[in-house]
Scaffold this motif. Structure first.
Motif, PDB file in Angstrom:
ATOM      1  N   CYS A  72       0.824  -1.255   0.035  1.00  0.00           N
ATOM      2  CA  CYS A  72      -0.014  -0.083   0.104  1.00  0.00           C
ATOM      3  C   CYS A  72       0.799   1.219  -0.038  1.00  0.00           C
ATOM      4  O   CYS A  72       0.274   2.363   0.574  1.00  0.00           O
ATOM      5  CB  CYS A  72      -1.078   0.028   1.415  1.00  0.00           C
ATOM      6  SG  CYS A  72      -2.110  -1.259   1.106  1.00  0.00           S
ATOM      7  N   GLY A  73       1.939   1.366  -0.651  1.00  0.00           N
ATOM      8  CA  GLY A  73       2.931   2.425  -0.602  1.00  0.00           C
ATOM      9  C   GLY A  73       3.597   2.630   0.433  1.00  0.00           C
ATOM     10  O   GLY A  73       3.664   1.959   1.609  1.00  0.00           O
ATOM     11  N   PRO A  74       4.751   3.649   0.661  1.00  0.00           N
ATOM     12  CA  PRO A  74       5.699   3.718   1.597  1.00  0.00           C
ATOM     13  C   PRO A  74       5.110   4.087   2.826  1.00  0.00           C
ATOM     14  O   PRO A  74       3.978   4.705   2.954  1.00  0.00           O
ATOM     15  CB  PRO A  74       6.511   4.782   0.984  1.00  0.00           C
ATOM     16  CG  PRO A  74       5.742   5.483   0.172  1.00  0.00           C
ATOM     17  CD  PRO A  74       4.640   4.499  -0.243  1.00  0.00           C
ATOM     18  N   ARG A  75       5.619   3.697   3.898  1.00  0.00           N
ATOM     19  CA  ARG A  75       5.521   3.995   5.353  1.00  0.00           C
ATOM     20  C   ARG A  75       6.617   4.306   6.156  1.00  0.00           C
ATOM     21  O   ARG A  75       7.839   3.852   5.778  1.00  0.00           O
ATOM     22  CB  ARG A  75       4.606   2.926   6.057  1.00  0.00           C
ATOM     23  CG  ARG A  75       3.217   2.375   5.462  1.00  0.00           C
ATOM     24  CD  ARG A  75       2.909   1.237   6.339  1.00  0.00           C
ATOM     25  NE  ARG A  75       1.468   0.928   5.763  1.00  0.00           N
ATOM     26  CZ  ARG A  75       1.095   0.040   6.156  1.00  0.00           C
ATOM     27  NH1 ARG A  75       0.994  -0.679   7.285  1.00  0.00           N
ATOM     28  NH2 ARG A  75      -0.111  -0.542   5.528  1.00  0.00           N
ATOM     29  N   ALA A 127      -8.792   4.223  -6.425  1.00  0.00           N
ATOM     30  CA  ALA A 127      -8.359   3.423  -5.465  1.00  0.00           C
ATOM     31  C   ALA A 127      -8.702   1.822  -5.387  1.00  0.00           C
ATOM     32  O   ALA A 127      -7.568   0.962  -4.972  1.00  0.00           O
ATOM     33  CB  ALA A 127      -9.022   3.996  -4.140  1.00  0.00           C
ATOM     34  N   ALA A 128      -9.968   1.410  -5.849  1.00  0.00           N
ATOM     35  CA  ALA A 128      -9.898   0.034  -6.271  1.00  0.00           C
ATOM     36  C   ALA A 128      -9.149  -0.477  -7.237  1.00  0.00           C
ATOM     37  O   ALA A 128      -8.868  -1.747  -7.105  1.00  0.00           O
ATOM     38  CB  ALA A 128     -11.573   0.061  -6.687  1.00  0.00           C
ATOM     39  N   GLY A 129      -8.682   0.076  -8.495  1.00  0.00           N
ATOM     40  CA  GLY A 129      -7.649  -0.318  -9.153  1.00  0.00           C
ATOM     41  C   GLY A 129      -6.671  -0.516  -8.718  1.00  0.00           C
ATOM     42  O   GLY A 129      -5.781  -1.548  -9.297  1.00  0.00           O
ATOM     43  N   SER A 130      -6.306  -0.034  -7.763  1.00  0.00           N
ATOM     44  CA  SER A 130      -4.899  -0.388  -7.060  1.00  0.00           C
ATOM     45  C   SER A 130      -4.907  -1.679  -6.494  1.00  0.00           C
ATOM     46  O   SER A 130      -3.718  -2.083  -6.041  1.00  0.00           O
ATOM     47  CB  SER A 130      -4.395   0.729  -5.855  1.00  0.00           C
ATOM     48  OG  SER A 130      -5.287   0.482  -4.824  1.00  0.00           O
ATOM     49  N   CYS A 181      -5.573  -2.396  -3.504  1.00  0.00           N
ATOM     50  CA  CYS A 181      -5.055  -2.444  -1.852  1.00  0.00           C
ATOM     51  C   CYS A 181      -6.288  -2.026  -1.178  1.00  0.00           C
ATOM     52  O   CYS A 181      -6.893  -0.901  -1.419  1.00  0.00           O
ATOM     53  CB  CYS A 181      -3.978  -1.227  -1.962  1.00  0.00           C
ATOM     54  SG  CYS A 181      -3.656  -0.967  -0.136  1.00  0.00           S
ATOM     55  N   ARG A 182      -6.801  -3.122  -0.334  1.00  0.00           N
ATOM     56  CA  ARG A 182      -7.962  -2.772   0.538  1.00  0.00           C
ATOM     57  C   ARG A 182      -7.850  -1.696   1.366  1.00  0.00           C
ATOM     58  O   ARG A 182      -8.801  -0.791   1.553  1.00  0.00           O
ATOM     59  CB  ARG A 182      -8.267  -4.030   1.141  1.00  0.00           C
ATOM     60  CG  ARG A 182      -9.413  -4.002   2.227  1.00  0.00           C
ATOM     61  CD  ARG A 182      -9.544  -5.265   2.975  1.00  0.00           C
ATOM     62  NE  ARG A 182     -10.779  -4.954   3.958  1.00  0.00           N
ATOM     63  CZ  ARG A 182     -11.887  -5.916   3.963  1.00  0.00           C
ATOM     64  NH1 ARG A 182     -11.934  -6.919   3.263  1.00  0.00           N
ATOM     65  NH2 ARG A 182     -13.053  -5.712   4.636  1.00  0.00           N
ATOM     66  N   ALA A 183      -6.906  -1.393   2.001  1.00  0.00           N
ATOM     67  CA  ALA A 183      -6.490  -0.091   2.879  1.00  0.00           C
ATOM     68  C   ALA A 183      -6.522   1.105   1.932  1.00  0.00           C
ATOM     69  O   ALA A 183      -7.508   2.096   2.693  1.00  0.00           O
ATOM     70  CB  ALA A 183      -5.113  -0.129   3.545  1.00  0.00           C
ATOM     71  N   GLY A 224     -11.526 -16.182   9.724  1.00  0.00           N
ATOM     72  CA  GLY A 224     -11.799 -17.283   8.698  1.00  0.00           C
ATOM     73  C   GLY A 224     -11.895 -16.895   7.324  1.00  0.00           C
ATOM     74  O   GLY A 224     -11.967 -17.581   6.380  1.00  0.00           O
ATOM     75  N   GLY A 225     -12.228 -15.312   6.941  1.00  0.00           N
ATOM     76  CA  GLY A 225     -12.437 -15.235   5.781  1.00  0.00           C
ATOM     77  C   GLY A 225     -11.152 -14.759   5.071  1.00  0.00           C
ATOM     78  O   GLY A 225      -9.999 -14.484   5.799  1.00  0.00           O
ATOM     79  N   PRO A 226     -11.242 -14.333   3.799  1.00  0.00           N
ATOM     80  CA  PRO A 226     -10.018 -13.909   3.163  1.00  0.00           C
ATOM     81  C   PRO A 226      -9.488 -12.619   3.702  1.00  0.00           C
ATOM     82  O   PRO A 226     -10.271 -11.642   4.326  1.00  0.00           O
ATOM     83  CB  PRO A 226     -10.254 -13.531   1.540  1.00  0.00           C
ATOM     84  CG  PRO A 226     -11.735 -13.372   1.716  1.00  0.00           C
ATOM     85  CD  PRO A 226     -12.293 -14.339   2.833  1.00  0.00           C
ATOM     86  N   ALA A 227      -8.130 -12.267   3.618  1.00  0.00           N
ATOM     87  CA  ALA A 227      -7.548 -10.957   4.212  1.00  0.00           C
ATOM     88  C   ALA A 227      -8.133  -9.658   3.533  1.00  0.00           C
ATOM     89  O   ALA A 227      -8.218  -8.775   4.335  1.00  0.00           O
ATOM     90  CB  ALA A 227      -6.046 -11.125   4.099  1.00  0.00           C
ATOM     91  N   SER A 228      -8.300  -9.743   2.063  1.00  0.00           N
ATOM     92  CA  SER A 228      -8.877  -8.743   1.551  1.00  0.00           C
ATOM     93  C   SER A 228      -9.699  -9.303   0.575  1.00  0.00           C
ATOM     94  O   SER A 228      -9.494 -10.210  -0.108  1.00  0.00           O
ATOM     95  CB  SER A 228      -7.783  -7.794   1.079  1.00  0.00           C
ATOM     96  OG  SER A 228      -7.036  -8.467   0.029  1.00  0.00           O
ATOM     97  N   ARG A 229     -10.519  -8.409  -0.158  1.00  0.00           N
ATOM     98  CA  ARG A 229     -11.515  -8.600  -1.463  1.00  0.00           C
ATOM     99  C   ARG A 229     -10.366  -8.350  -2.402  1.00  0.00           C
ATOM    100  O   ARG A 229      -9.550  -7.581  -2.520  1.00  0.00           O
ATOM    101  CB  ARG A 229     -12.606  -7.881  -1.467  1.00  0.00           C
ATOM    102  CG  ARG A 229     -13.769  -8.117  -0.407  1.00  0.00           C
ATOM    103  CD  ARG A 229     -14.621  -7.433  -0.645  1.00  0.00           C
ATOM    104  NE  ARG A 229     -14.727  -5.959  -0.328  1.00  0.00           N
ATOM    105  CZ  ARG A 229     -15.607  -4.972  -0.750  1.00  0.00           C
ATOM    106  NH1 ARG A 229     -16.745  -5.148  -1.334  1.00  0.00           N
ATOM    107  NH2 ARG A 229     -15.349  -3.653  -0.408  1.00  0.00           N
ATOM    108  N   GLY A 230     -10.784  -9.252  -3.422  1.00  0.00           N
ATOM    109  CA  GLY A 230      -9.792  -8.885  -4.853  1.00  0.00           C
ATOM    110  C   GLY A 230     -10.225  -7.766  -5.458  1.00  0.00           C
ATOM    111  O   GLY A 230     -11.171  -6.994  -5.299  1.00  0.00           O
TER     112      GLY A 230
END
Length: 285
Positions: A44-47, A195-198, A200-202, A241-247
């Motif tokens: 998700c980019g630099p931190r 943002a969706a196109g990236s 990255c869920r966050a 128990g679910g996926p870490a993020s949506r696709g």
């Protein structure tokens, strides 16, 4: 401190847990206290990593925990109060929750997280207390904080409550707000698509909240906006128990609903607005 692998009964981050902050190269060269790793990949980019906590003031870390498309240009930074570091840690932890890096059911200790972020345990503990108030984590006395485990039922309940609060407001606004005011929000809807196109869920979660907050702000009720945003944030936490993020495809579909909703608002179609909002909340996860 050794970072051994720990499960839900541990007191720190599992060995393969990537929740840690990046430190710019010049800081690494100048400091003998280097972090032992960084967040995995270029998710998700630099931190940046905040420096150790001071009693009165602190040099802020560069955008710790907040995904951004690019680093800001280097320039001298003003001295700020410790609360700024606490806020950066809170942002970082919220991002880790949304992305699934802080895993449901796992116990995390403030000292271990502080070492990973390059700060003392105090701002981490303060940020975790805020997350406990928001219902994201629970306090385990003398051990740390456990990420709350959420199921599909809680997500459905949140969607129902959000609809009960926001649908009547959005219908009223569709009848009373002129089309040109809605048109001013078009860039925010388009920002959610980017943002969706990236993928990255966050990153998407941030843009998503900004768009919804701007819609409700037209009602002129600050309490409504605050309550709705709290519910919205809770709805963005991953399920146990679910996926870490949506696709990426799921995020793009969600963002497309923002555009459709804005079109209905511009057209002054309350019934279409009602249907779109309910569908949007039901599919959010």
């Amino acid at each position: 401190m050794k970072q051994g692998a720990q499960g839900s009964a541990g007191t720190g981050i599992p060995q393969d847990d990537p929740v840690r902050a990046r430190v710019p190269a010049q800081q690494r060269a100048a400091s003998s206290q280097q972090l032992d790793g960084e967040l995995d990949g270029e998710r998700c980019g630099p931190r940046g990593a905040a420096r150790g906590e001071h009693t009165h003031s602190e040099t802020p870390s560069p955008a710790l925990g907040f995904p951004r498309p690019a680093c800001p240009p280097a320039h001298p930074r003003p001295v700020v109060q410790r609360a700024s570091v606490r806020g950066q840690i809170l942002d970082a932890l919220r991002t880790a929750l949304v992305s699934g890096e802080l895993r449901p059911g796992v116990l995390y200790s403030a000292p271990v997280l502080g070492e990973r972020f390059g700060v003392s345990a105090t701002p981490v503990r303060e940020a975790m207390q805020q997350l406990a108030m928001e219902g994201a984590v629970e306090v385990v006395p003398n051990r740390g904080f456990r990420v709350v485990e959420r199921g599909a039922r809680e997500l459905a309940e949140l969607a129902e409550v959000r609809a009960l609060i926001e649908v009547p407001v959005m219908q009223r606004l569709a009848r009373t707000v002129p089309a040109e005011r809605w048109a001013e929000l078009r860039p925010l809807a388009e920002a959610t698509v980017r943002a969706a196109g990236s993928g990255c869920r966050a990153t998407y979660a941030d843009a998503d909240r900004v768009f919804h907050r701007a819609l409700l702000a037209l009602a002129g009720n600050e309490q409504l906006v605050a309550i709705a945003e709290d519910l919205h944030r809770r709805a963005q936490w991953p399920l146990v128990g679910g996926p870490a993020s949506r696709g990426r495809a799921d995020l793009l579909a969600d963002a497309a609903e923002h555009v459709a909703l804005l079109d209905a608002l511009c057209a002054g179609e309350p019934e279409a607005v009602q249907a779109l909002v309910r569908k949007h909340f039901a599919g959010a996860a």
